[in-house]
Every structure is written in structure tokens, then in C-alpha cells.
Design an enzyme around this catalytic site. Structure first.
Site, PDB file in Angstrom:
ATOM      1  N   CYS A 294       0.828  -1.202   0.000  1.00  0.00           N
ATOM      2  CA  CYS A 294       0.000   0.000   0.000  1.00  0.00           C
ATOM      3  C   CYS A 294       0.872   1.265   0.000  1.00  0.00           C
ATOM      4  O   CYS A 294       1.585   1.498  -0.952  1.00  0.00           O
ATOM      5  CB  CYS A 294      -0.965  -0.064   1.185  1.00  0.00           C
ATOM      6  SG  CYS A 294      -2.387   1.005   0.978  1.00  0.00           S
TER       7      CYS A 294
ATOM      8  N   HIS B 253      -3.398  -5.875   0.975  1.00  0.00           N
ATOM      9  CA  HIS B 253      -2.743  -6.057   2.275  1.00  0.00           C
ATOM     10  C   HIS B 253      -2.665  -7.522   2.693  1.00  0.00           C
ATOM     11  O   HIS B 253      -3.553  -8.003   3.402  1.00  0.00           O
ATOM     12  CB  HIS B 253      -3.535  -5.302   3.347  1.00  0.00           C
ATOM     13  CG  HIS B 253      -3.402  -3.820   3.266  1.00  0.00           C
ATOM     14  ND1 HIS B 253      -2.414  -3.127   3.936  1.00  0.00           N
ATOM     15  CD2 HIS B 253      -4.122  -2.891   2.592  1.00  0.00           C
ATOM     16  CE1 HIS B 253      -2.540  -1.829   3.686  1.00  0.00           C
ATOM     17  NE2 HIS B 253      -3.561  -1.659   2.868  1.00  0.00           N
TER      18      HIS B 253
ATOM     19  N   GLU C 282      -0.871  -8.813   4.918  1.00  0.00           N
ATOM     20  CA  GLU C 282      -0.686  -8.914   6.375  1.00  0.00           C
ATOM     21  C   GLU C 282      -2.014  -8.888   7.127  1.00  0.00           C
ATOM     22  O   GLU C 282      -2.073  -9.177   8.313  1.00  0.00           O
ATOM     23  CB  GLU C 282       0.259  -7.808   6.877  1.00  0.00           C
ATOM     24  CG  GLU C 282      -0.345  -6.409   7.043  1.00  0.00           C
ATOM     25  CD  GLU C 282      -0.508  -5.632   5.736  1.00  0.00           C
ATOM     26  OE1 GLU C 282      -0.293  -6.216   4.657  1.00  0.00           O
ATOM     27  OE2 GLU C 282      -0.874  -4.438   5.807  1.00  0.00           O
TER      28      GLU C 282
END
Lengths: 224, 81
Positions: free
Chosen positions: A86, A194, A196
């Protein structure tokens, strides 16, 4: 294995990034502040999402002048894995570690939702634990994630296998559905979604886990 | 004192969703004569020292003010004393 998670003023996905790495076996991870000038001793560097320096001027444009970025340039040149997610992707582009640019989303909206991605190349240190063309569901959360590069750059990215992730249903106008790319050496990854945020089924999915395992496998094989 | 006006705008071939939204808003207000709006950035730089200024501005643009992948720039230098 040691992982650095960079922290800039305005980073806000640093805890998620650290948390994801903490799930990996035998990984020691720590925050590295933007004012540090060395990344010595680390095997992987993660540049997390957020709004570094308030997105002033252009997303990532100010962060790239942080002292730690000079160390990151050298780290990347040494061939060790660097992952930018990002705002981290935006910073890597501004720093010239990756090619292209990110524009305002085509529909102008900030988009925050799970998005389907296809693994376009699984022969990379970031995607080896996925199967080719595997479709993943990974959330996006950005206002400026509309990837742009010129046709000549695209042809090069494509023929070198540098396009690692593509959107199934392009949410933001990204050129050729590009969601994530790596550099020509293959050790610097930038992606808008994302991974994560999808590392525990309790939190909605685990499609991000193989990415971390891929990097781990790469590092372990290298030292073995 | 010199005033340097730096205009940064998206390259012609690059879609400008912000400009498109402004165009639509103008049309809704009845300003139908406007065909296209392109939104850019305007910087004002003030300095007393204009030694080698053109090449220094070019360098500032290249290193910070402009992302040359997507943006073009022009600038003027005015005596603002």
C-alpha cells in the site's frame, strides 16, 4: 531470521505487518524508525501501509528522503527481500526501487474491501508458496492505488515475469489489472492489497500467509 | 525578491479522475461550455538568490516536486520586489 518493519510518521499498518511476521516460525522482527541509517543484520525489510508524512505532495514522496531509505536502497541492491504494501508500495515507487506510479483511483473513492487477486507468477521469492493462477482474496484499502506505467515498461514487466498479482475485477483503474509487481532482480515487491491482514482465519482469511512463507523459504534456502 | 511559479500537471495521456469530477460538477451548475478540466498543482517559491536558478529549479522538480512518470511541469521566474 530477522525482519525489519519500517515506521514513518503516519505509518498505520506497521503493527499488522509486525503481527504477521510474528506468526512465522523462528522469525525475529522489530520496528525500525525512519530516522535510522542502518539496516545491518536484517534479512528482510517490510515497508508497511499508512499515510507517511500525511501523503503531502504525493503519496510516499517525502518518506523516500528519510535516512532509512538510503539504507534500504543498499539493502535492495544486495538482493535481499523487500516488501512494500500500500503506502509502502507508493514509497518504493517514489524511491525508484520499482517502476511506474500510482494515480488516484479511477472512481475517486477510497476503497476498503476484500478483493480477488490472481497469482500471475508463482516463480518468485514472494509467491513460490502459491500455485500459478491461484485466486486469492486479500483486502485493499486505498485512495491512490491506480497503477500506471507506459506501454514499453509494461511490456518489459510482462516479459520478465515481474507482474506477480493481478486483480480479477479491477477496482481502481490499474493498468492491465496490475495489483503487485517486483523489480527486474526479483527481490523488491510492491503491492496495493494487504496480505498482512489475512493471516488468521479468525480475522477473515489466510490467503496472505503463503506470501510470508514464500519469503521465509527463500531466506532459509539461501542460508542453508 | 523573486517569485518562482511552478505548475505541475498530469501528462496529457493520463486520466485525471479528479478533473473529470470537477467537470461533471461544473456541468451540474450549468457551466456547459467547459469541456474538460485538468487539476494540477501550483507551487510558489520565493528566493533572493537567482544564481543558476533555471537549472536549480529543474533539479528541484526532478528530485521532489514532480513525478516524471506521470507529471509535466513548467515554471516562470518573476521579480516580486
Amino acid at each position: 531470521m530477522k525482519v525489519a518493519v519500517l515506521v514513518f510518521p503516519g505509518s498505520n499498518c506497521d503493527q499488522d505487518m509486525l503481527g504477521a511476521w510474528q506468526l512465522m516460525p523462528k522469525v525475529e522482527c522489530q520496528y525500525v524508525f525512519h530516522s535510522e541509517s542502518s539496516l545491518e543484520g536484517f534479512d528482510v525489510v517490510a515497508v508497511p501501509g499508512g499515510f507517511s508524512y500525511g501523503d503531502y505532495l504525493r503519496c510516499g514522496a517525502i518518506a523516500r528522503f528519510s535516512p532509512v531509505m538510503k539504507a534500504l536502497q543498499e539493502f535492495a541492491e544486495s538482493g535481499k527481500p523487500v516488501i512494500g504494501v500500500c503506502n509502502g508500495f507508493q514509497i518504493l515507487l517514489e524511491a525508484g526501487l520499482l517502476e511506474g506510479a500510482l494515480l488516484r483511483n479511477e472512481g475517486l473513492s477510497f476503497i476498503c474491501r476484500p478483493e480477488k487477486l490472481r497469482v500471475a507468477n508463482n516463480h518468485s521469492m514472494f509467491t513460490s508458496a502459491y500455485s500459478e493462477n491461484q485466486v486469492l482474496e486479500i483486502p485493499i484499502a486505498h485512495g491512490e492505488g491506480n497503477y500506471y506505467c507506459d506501454a514499453e515498461t509494461y511490456a518489459r514487466l510482462k516479459s520478465n515475469g515481474q507482474i506477480l498479482f493481478e486483480y480479477e475485477n479491477n477496482p481502481n483503474g490499474s493498468f492491465m489489472n496490475i495489483a503487485g509487481i517486483c523489480n527486474s532482480k526479483g527481490n523488491v515487491l510492491g503491492m496495493m492489497p494487504h496480505p498482512e491482514r489475512v493471516v488468521e482465519s479468525l480475522l477473515g482469511g489466510t490467503d496472505g500467509l503463503p506470501l510470508f512463507h514464500s519469503i521465509l523459504n527463500f531466506c532459509q534456502h539461501k542460508t542453508a | 525578491m523573486y517569485k518562482i511559479k511552478v505548475h505541475v500537471y498530469l501528462k496529457e495521456n493520463i486520466l485525471d479522475p479528479q478533473g473529470k469530477a470537477v467537470t461533471n460538477a461544473l456541468h451540474q451548475l450549468g457551466f456547459n461550455e467547459v469541456q474538460t478540466v485538468r487539476v494540477g498543482k501550483y507551487f510558489q517559491l520565493f528566493t533572493d538568490n537567482v544564481d543558476d536558478i533555471e537549472s536549480r529549479i529543474k533539479s528541484m522538480c526532478q528530485k521532489l516536486l514532480v513525478n516524471e512518470v506521470i507529471e509535466d511541469v513548467d515554471f516562470t521566474i518573476e521579480n516580486a520586489a
